[in-house]
Each structure stands twice: as structure tokens, then as C-alpha cells.
Design a protein around this motif. Structure first.
Motif, PDB file in Angstrom:
ATOM      1  N   UNK A  18      60.156  17.688  68.513  1.00 20.85           N
ATOM      2  CA  UNK A  18      58.634  18.331  68.226  1.00 20.85           C
ATOM      3  C   UNK A  18      58.061  17.018  67.470  1.00 20.85           C
ATOM      4  N   UNK A  19      58.735  16.722  66.622  1.00 23.94           N
ATOM      5  CA  UNK A  19      57.774  15.909  65.592  1.00 23.94           C
ATOM      6  C   UNK A  19      57.592  14.646  66.170  1.00 23.94           C
ATOM      7  N   UNK A  20      58.516  14.195  67.178  1.00 18.78           N
ATOM      8  CA  UNK A  20      58.060  12.931  68.110  1.00 18.78           C
ATOM      9  C   UNK A  20      56.816  13.153  68.767  1.00 18.78           C
ATOM     10  N   UNK A  21      56.767  14.310  69.448  1.00 16.17           N
ATOM     11  CA  UNK A  21      55.631  14.540  70.163  1.00 16.17           C
ATOM     12  C   UNK A  21      54.568  14.751  69.453  1.00 16.17           C
ATOM     13  N   UNK A  22      54.598  15.280  68.197  1.00 17.16           N
ATOM     14  CA  UNK A  22      53.274  15.177  67.512  1.00 17.16           C
ATOM     15  C   UNK A  22      53.016  13.683  67.238  1.00 17.16           C
ATOM     16  N   UNK A  23      53.713  12.942  66.870  1.00 16.65           N
ATOM     17  CA  UNK A  23      53.407  11.639  66.543  1.00 16.65           C
ATOM     18  C   UNK A  23      52.871  10.616  67.786  1.00 16.65           C
ATOM     19  N   UNK A  24      53.481  10.828  68.850  1.00 19.97           N
ATOM     20  CA  UNK A  24      53.399  10.289  70.058  1.00 19.97           C
ATOM     21  C   UNK A  24      51.691  10.772  70.578  1.00 19.97           C
ATOM     22  N   UNK A  25      51.528  12.184  70.523  1.00 16.73           N
ATOM     23  CA  UNK A  25      50.180  12.747  70.825  1.00 16.73           C
ATOM     24  C   UNK A  25      49.410  11.970  70.139  1.00 16.73           C
ATOM     25  N   UNK A  26      49.334  11.805  68.572  1.00 13.19           N
ATOM     26  CA  UNK A  26      48.548  11.365  67.753  1.00 13.19           C
ATOM     27  C   UNK A  26      48.270   9.975  67.813  1.00 13.19           C
ATOM     28  N   UNK A  27      49.314   9.358  68.678  1.00  9.63           N
ATOM     29  CA  UNK A  27      49.299   7.678  68.875  1.00  9.63           C
ATOM     30  C   UNK A  27      49.650   6.926  67.586  1.00  9.63           C
ATOM     31  N   UNK A  28      50.476   7.850  66.774  1.00  9.33           N
ATOM     32  CA  UNK A  28      51.111   7.223  65.563  1.00  9.33           C
ATOM     33  C   UNK A  28      52.134   6.476  65.896  1.00  9.33           C
ATOM     34  N   UNK A  29      52.032   5.421  66.668  1.00 12.99           N
ATOM     35  CA  UNK A  29      53.375   4.942  67.423  1.00 12.99           C
ATOM     36  C   UNK A  29      54.445   4.401  66.897  1.00 12.99           C
ATOM     37  N   UNK A  30      54.291   3.808  65.655  1.00  7.65           N
ATOM     38  CA  UNK A  30      55.376   3.103  64.958  1.00  7.65           C
ATOM     39  C   UNK A  30      56.310   4.272  64.374  1.00  7.65           C
ATOM     40  N   UNK A  31      55.786   5.416  63.897  1.00  7.33           N
ATOM     41  CA  UNK A  31      56.491   6.675  63.625  1.00  7.33           C
ATOM     42  C   UNK A  31      57.184   7.111  64.750  1.00  7.33           C
ATOM     43  N   UNK A  32      56.570   7.177  66.106  1.00  9.11           N
ATOM     44  CA  UNK A  32      57.030   7.644  67.224  1.00  9.11           C
ATOM     45  C   UNK A  32      58.364   6.795  67.753  1.00  9.11           C
ATOM     46  N   UNK A  33      58.358   5.713  67.588  1.00  5.37           N
ATOM     47  CA  UNK A  33      59.255   4.815  67.901  1.00  5.37           C
ATOM     48  C   UNK A  33      60.449   5.036  67.040  1.00  5.37           C
ATOM     49  N   UNK A  34      60.173   5.189  65.528  1.00  2.00           N
ATOM     50  CA  UNK A  34      61.414   5.507  64.798  1.00  2.00           C
ATOM     51  C   UNK A  34      62.015   6.882  65.006  1.00  2.00           C
ATOM     52  N   UNK A  35      61.243   8.014  65.356  1.00  2.43           N
ATOM     53  CA  UNK A  35      61.727   9.127  65.957  1.00  2.43           C
ATOM     54  C   UNK A  35      62.501   9.449  67.033  1.00  2.43           C
ATOM     55  N   UNK A  36      62.173   8.462  67.952  1.00  2.00           N
ATOM     56  CA  UNK A  36      62.705   8.618  69.381  1.00  2.00           C
ATOM     57  C   UNK A  36      64.216   8.102  69.251  1.00  2.00           C
ATOM     58  N   UNK A  37      64.337   7.186  68.242  1.00  2.00           N
ATOM     59  CA  UNK A  37      65.628   6.660  68.133  1.00  2.00           C
ATOM     60  C   UNK A  37      66.525   7.612  67.338  1.00  2.00           C
ATOM     61  N   UNK A  38      65.992   8.427  66.235  1.00  2.00           N
ATOM     62  CA  UNK A  38      66.595   9.289  65.616  1.00  2.00           C
ATOM     63  C   UNK A  38      66.987  10.770  66.440  1.00  2.00           C
TER      64      UNK A  38
END
Length: 259
Positions: A18-38
Motif C-alpha cells: 500500500x505504501x508502495x502504491x502511494x509513492x508510485x501514484x505520487x511519482x515519488x519514484x526513488x522511494x517507490x524503487x526502495x519500497x518495491x525491493x522491500x
């Protein structure tokens, strides 16, 4: 005298995703990349838990565990797809010497990420066909989302292929004997027919004829060409779509000189 194993998730995947989706939707892509690995680490933890439970479970319990296993594998493949998509998101705006060079780079990047999306769709396809009674609304919405992503990506690929000015180019590039749905259906149909090429051809032709409803469009030369997975899932397509599917199945079955 019977031990009932209850399936209890051990990971924190849901909150991570869910956190990843929020970051991805907001285009905060660096955080999204980290979250996708986690998230993928959480999925790995969950799959290990399921594997341990399956060793002790009986047949009925194994069905539930396999269902959850397929679901987590689908998420894992989808996260891989989004990971590569995020990494390559700035390709279109990068500097290249020619437009053609940029478009070729975009095509290659998209073709690197799409197999992961194909695998994600495949796992949902197995759930839908193997466990229809468990195929609930949330699974259906996720399945449709994956298919929509797949269609959009392939539509974009077709537009890029059109740039090169050769309809046949995009037609042949959609042939894919390694697609997991193509592999599953082809192997199921031809497993007992090895060595009988004529029979294999007849069986595959009959399968496509009976399972793909023909749709006609006067714009067939400018329309996008369906990849074989979409034609299989939707059960309909133009003659070009059926041809791509049949060619993919022929190649998977070892039929030579397909063209």
C-alpha cells in the motif's frame, strides 16, 4: 485426531505494498524503487512460510496454500514489472542522436519489463481456471488491472513499431512461443502427440478456431496486433491476432518454418 493448519501470513506485505502504491501514484519514484525491493523481501518471507505449511498440510489445505502462493507470485512478478518500468521512466525524455535511436531504446526497455507482467497475468489466469470458487471480486479486479496494463504497454509498442513504417515488423514481433499462457495451453494440447507433426497442426488449428471468436475491422492494418496472451484470455480477435497466437503455439510445439 487431525491437526488443522490455519494459514496465517507472517509478512508485512500488505502495508508495504500500500505504501508502495502511494509513492508510485505520487511519482515519488526513488522511494517507490526502495519500497518495491522491500515488498519483494516480504513476499519471499511469505512464500517460505507457505512452503513450510504445505509440507504438513493435507490435500484440502494445500489448495488454499497453493492459491495464496499463486497470489503472492503474481504480486512478485508485478512488482518486478513496475520496478523496471520506474527505472526506465525517463528514457523518453533522454537525449539521443536520432528519434529512431530513442524509440529503439524505449522498445527494448519495454520488452525487458513485459515478461514480468506476463507472468503476473499467468498466475491470475491459473487461479481463475484452477480455483474458480475462490476467484473473488478482489482477484478479478487485480486480474483486469494487469490485463489493462498489458494492453496499454502493447498498444504503445505497436505505435513505436508503426514509426518504423512496416506493418509486418510489429506483426512478427508479437509472436511469442515463450509466453507462459502459450506454453501451458500448447503443452496441454500436444503432450500426447509428440512426433506427429500433422496431428499437432490439426489440434492447434482446431483449438484456435474453436476458442477465438473472429472480429472484423476495416482498420486491421493500422490497428494494434494483440499479443497471444491477450487473444487467449479474451477469446476473440482479428485474423491477425489469431495468426499470431497460432504461430506462437506452432513454434512452442516445435513446428518449423512458421511464417
Amino acid at each position: 485426531g487431525k491437526c488443522i493448519i490455519e494459514y496465517i501470513p507472517v509478512s508485512d506485505f500488505s502495508s508495504c505494498y500500500n505504501s508502495f502504491n502511494i509513492e508510485y501514484t505520487s511519482k515519488n519514484l526513488d522511494k517507490a524503487l526502495d519500497l518495491s525491493l522491500k515488498c519483494r523481501l516480504e513476499i519471499s518471507k511469505e512464500l517460505d512460510n507457505i512452503a513450510a505449511l504445505k509440507k504438513k498440510a493435507n490435500n484440502d489445505e494445500n489448495k488454499i496454500l497453493e492459491l495464496n502462493e499463486l497470489n503472492y507470485k503474481s504480486y512478485d512478478a508485478y512488482l518486478n514489472y513496475l520496478y523496471f518500468k520506474i527505472k526506465d521512466i525517463d528514457i523518453g525524455s533522454s537525449n539521443y542522436r536520432t528519434t529512431s535511436e530513442r524509440k529503439i531504446t524505449v522498445v527494448n526497455a519495454m520488452k525487458e519489463s513485459l515478461p514480468y507482467l506476463e507472468n503476473s497475468i499467468y498466475y491470475f489466469y491459473v487461479i481463475k481456471n484452477k480455483y474458480p470458487s475462490f476467484y473473488k471480486a478482489n482477484f478479478d479486479s487485480l486480474f483486469k488491472q494487469r490485463i489493462s496494463d498489458y494492453e496499454k504497454s502493447n498498444l504503445e509498442l505497436n505505435k513505436l513499431y508503426d514509426f518504423f513504417g512496416d506493418y509486418n515488423y510489429k506483426f512478427f514481433l508479437q509472436i511469442d512461443p515463450l509466453n507462459p499462457l502459450v506454453i501451458q495451453e500448447t503443452d496441454r494440447l500436444t503432450e500426447s502427440l509428440r512426433g506427429n507433426e500433422q496431428k499437432i497442426k490439426s489440434v492447434l488449428i482446431e483449438f484456435v478456431r474453436n476458442n477465438v471468436d473472429y472480429t472484423f475491422s476495416t482498420n486491421w492494418q493500422t490497428n494494434w496486433v494483440n499479443p497471444p496472451a491477450i487473444t487467449l484470455i479474451k477469446g476473440k480477435g482479428q485474423c491477425t491476432d489469431s495468426s499470431v497466437l497460432l504461430a506462437s503455439m506452432f513454434l512452442r510445439a516445435g513446428i518449423e518454418n512458421v511464417g
